[in-house]
Design an enzyme around this catalytic site. Structure first.
Site, PDB file in Angstrom:
ATOM      1  N   HIS A 119      51.579 109.757 105.089  1.00  0.00           N
ATOM      2  CA  HIS A 119      52.790 109.506 104.322  1.00  0.00           C
ATOM      3  C   HIS A 119      52.945 110.636 103.303  1.00  0.00           C
ATOM      4  O   HIS A 119      52.892 110.414 102.092  1.00  0.00           O
ATOM      5  CB  HIS A 119      52.723 108.135 103.651  1.00  0.00           C
ATOM      6  CG  HIS A 119      54.052 107.602 103.214  1.00  0.00           C
ATOM      7  ND1 HIS A 119      54.494 106.328 103.526  1.00  0.00           N
ATOM      8  CD2 HIS A 119      55.037 108.154 102.488  1.00  0.00           C
ATOM      9  CE1 HIS A 119      55.693 106.122 103.002  1.00  0.00           C
ATOM     10  NE2 HIS A 119      56.041 107.226 102.355  1.00  0.00           N
ATOM     11  N   ARG A 125      51.801  96.973 105.032  1.00  0.00           N
ATOM     12  CA  ARG A 125      51.743  98.328 105.558  1.00  0.00           C
ATOM     13  C   ARG A 125      51.396  99.279 104.414  1.00  0.00           C
ATOM     14  O   ARG A 125      52.112  99.356 103.419  1.00  0.00           O
ATOM     15  CB  ARG A 125      53.101  98.712 106.159  1.00  0.00           C
ATOM     16  CG  ARG A 125      53.170 100.157 106.621  1.00  0.00           C
ATOM     17  CD  ARG A 125      54.567 100.549 107.121  1.00  0.00           C
ATOM     18  NE  ARG A 125      54.602 101.984 107.320  1.00  0.00           N
ATOM     19  CZ  ARG A 125      55.526 102.799 106.833  1.00  0.00           C
ATOM     20  NH1 ARG A 125      56.508 102.328 106.082  1.00  0.00           N
ATOM     21  NH2 ARG A 125      55.471 104.091 107.058  1.00  0.00           N
ATOM     22  N   TYR A 181      67.976 103.033 104.833  1.00  0.00           N
ATOM     23  CA  TYR A 181      68.472 102.770 103.484  1.00  0.00           C
ATOM     24  C   TYR A 181      69.990 102.837 103.386  1.00  0.00           C
ATOM     25  O   TYR A 181      70.611 101.976 102.765  1.00  0.00           O
ATOM     26  CB  TYR A 181      67.841 103.754 102.483  1.00  0.00           C
ATOM     27  CG  TYR A 181      66.357 103.529 102.306  1.00  0.00           C
ATOM     28  CD1 TYR A 181      65.883 102.567 101.433  1.00  0.00           C
ATOM     29  CD2 TYR A 181      65.435 104.249 103.062  1.00  0.00           C
ATOM     30  CE1 TYR A 181      64.515 102.340 101.287  1.00  0.00           C
ATOM     31  CE2 TYR A 181      64.066 104.017 102.928  1.00  0.00           C
ATOM     32  CZ  TYR A 181      63.613 103.065 102.043  1.00  0.00           C
ATOM     33  OH  TYR A 181      62.264 102.826 101.908  1.00  0.00           O
TER      34      TYR A 181
END
Length: 478
Positions: free
Chosen positions: A128, A84, A304
């Site tokens: 992103h 990715r 996370y």
């Protein structure tokens, strides 16, 4: 052996499970002035004194733009089945408007061809965090026009690569773009306007919906369109009603503001109420929610660490322990009376508590929230203070243990009925970690920043073995 928390959990993953790794353009590519690329907001931000640790920037990063063939060969050597990566918007469309720069598109064409030649499935993230600076100069994400410019960019990318790339992600972690970029200012573009951050969140949602439609208008029907959300697992400090209310408010700002319109076609009413002092949401126009609520082929989840919150005295002014950088400005609009607490347990180099149960909880939440929607873990990983040993190897047993714990949580979720189709380790290699510069190493592959030499860490070999066998080696088997 079966998972210790559930002896009935299968020891292997489904045969079609995708084992991948992830990166983003500004963090690895470098070549920021080559082949027509113009500055993004991260170029500007990182070159602004005091914004990044050590004044670090992504001008060279890890030079993936020139070393991509070697990097793909390394992925193949490790046994990865998927990769990715994100496209740099300003490399493809320098001003965020108008025709594409073919040299920019050609880089991604070469990268995709190289991946396919090595039997690695490419998954493209369109955005992103690296908005073309020209669009920020015109107002950025708080402006509605930015969403329409994104749709144009999505169509260009889909036309160029949709014949060879089947997996597409519109935007990555829009929460960070909206609230770290426009409310707390710890990310580019570094603005500190909570009302603008809520407008940015809506226009990122709109960009997702318009971008998904644009992609589908030019790509084969077999291709899939998804979004990657860093949805938070928000837990209360106590069962006191005030703490439970704090959880609901942070959950609205972390999760509901995005998955509400994307999955259900509506913002939470409680979000409107909580933020009424900042905005009347008049920028949500008729038809917007329908545009945002596009059918998804999959949902990407980035995880996370969990969040622990309680009610707080707004006058206390204690530092926020939300893990999102130090700033005098909060990334949580209209939630100054909510306190964040460090959860107990071992921590990574980022100071984030290691808690695989949060990943299992997140997966099961979205299994209920969006029944029938396939899920991918599009980011999960840990930063540690990795160093090359005298034998030339990089031993990172902490990261191996981290991956073993979190992949075990994914496996438990699959056994519990979740449709998780793949896992993308963050990150393939050490890189520019945004405002933290090069001081935080998330990679499974070590990068010597002086020479740019790549050295697979112990965790890379461990993860590669899992990818090849579909089963998790013991954490010590490295």
């Amino acid at each position: 052996m079966p998972d210790s928390e559930n002896p009935a959990t299968p020891v292997t993953f489904p045969p079609a499970f995708l084992w991948g790794a992830a990166t983003s353009a500004y963090q690895i590519e470098g070549a920021v002035r080559e082949d027509g690329r113009t500055p993004s907001i991260w170029d500007t931000f990182s070159h602004t004194p005091g914004k990044t640790v050590g004044g670090d920037h992504g001008d060279i990063a890890v030079d993936h733009y020139h070393r991509y063939r070697d990097d793909v060969a390394l992925m193949a050597e490790l046994g990865l089945g998927a990769y990715r990566f994100s496209m740099s918007w300003s490399r493809v469309q320098p001003t965020g408007r108008g025709p594409a720069v073919q040299k920019g598109l050609d880089f991604y064409r070469r990268l995709v061809d190289e991946l396919l030649a090595k039997n690695i499935k490419p998954a493209i993230t369109l955005y992103h965090w690296d908005l073309p600076q020209d669009l920020e100069d015109a107002g950025g994400w708080p402006e509605r026009d930015t969403a329409y410019r994104f749709a144009e960019y999505a169509q260009i990318a889909g036309e160029a690569l949709g014949d060879r790339v089947e997996q597409w992600i519109t935007v990555n972690e829009p929460w960070c773009s909206a609230f770290l970029g426009y409310a707390s200012g710890v990310h580019a573009p570094g603005r500190t306007d909570p009302a603008a951050s809520l407008r940015a969140a809506h226009h990122l949602n709109l960009a997702h919906g318009l971008g998904a439609s644009a992609l589908r208008s030019v790509m084969p029907a077999r291709n899939t369109v998804a979004v990657s959300l860093n949805s938070s697992v928000v837990r209360p400090l106590s069962q006191d009603p005030a703490d439970l209310d704090a959880v609901r408010r942070i959950d609205d700002l972390a999760n509901g503001v995005f998955h509400g319109p994307m999955l259900h076609g509506a913002y939470p009413e409680s979000l409107y109420v909580a933020t009424a002092g900042l905005t009347d949401w008049n920028y949500v126009l008729d038809g917007d929610l329908e545009l945002i609520n596009q059918p998804l082929d999959a949902l990407g989840l980035n995880y996370y660490t969990p969040a622990l919150v309680s009610a707080a005295d707004v006058s206390a002014r204690a530092p926020r322990a939300d893990g999102h950088g130090a700033s005098d400005h909060s990334p949580w609009p209209a939630a100054d009376d909510v306190a964040f607490h460090q959860t107990p347990g071992e921590r990574t180099e980022m100071g984030w508590t290691i808690d695989p149960t949060g990943l299992h909880e997140l997966i099961m939440r979205y299994t209920r929230e969006a029944p029938g929607l396939p899920l991918y873990i599009t980011e999960n990983g840990a930063a540690y203070d990795d160093k090359i040993d005298s034998d030339g190897r990089v031993h990172d047993p902490e990261r191996v243990a981290y991956l073993h714990g979190h992949l075990s949580a994914v496996r438990r979720a699959i056994a519990d009925g979740a449709d998780v189709r793949g896992y993308y380790l963050w990150s393939l290699m050490d890189n520019f970690e945004w405002a933290y510069g090069y001081g935080k190493r998330f990679g499974a592959v070590y990068v010597d920043y002086a020479t740019l030499e790549r050295t697979p860490k112990t965790s890379a070999r461990w993860y590669g073995q899992a990818a090849r066998t579909g089963a998790l080696p013991e954490a010590e088997a490295v």
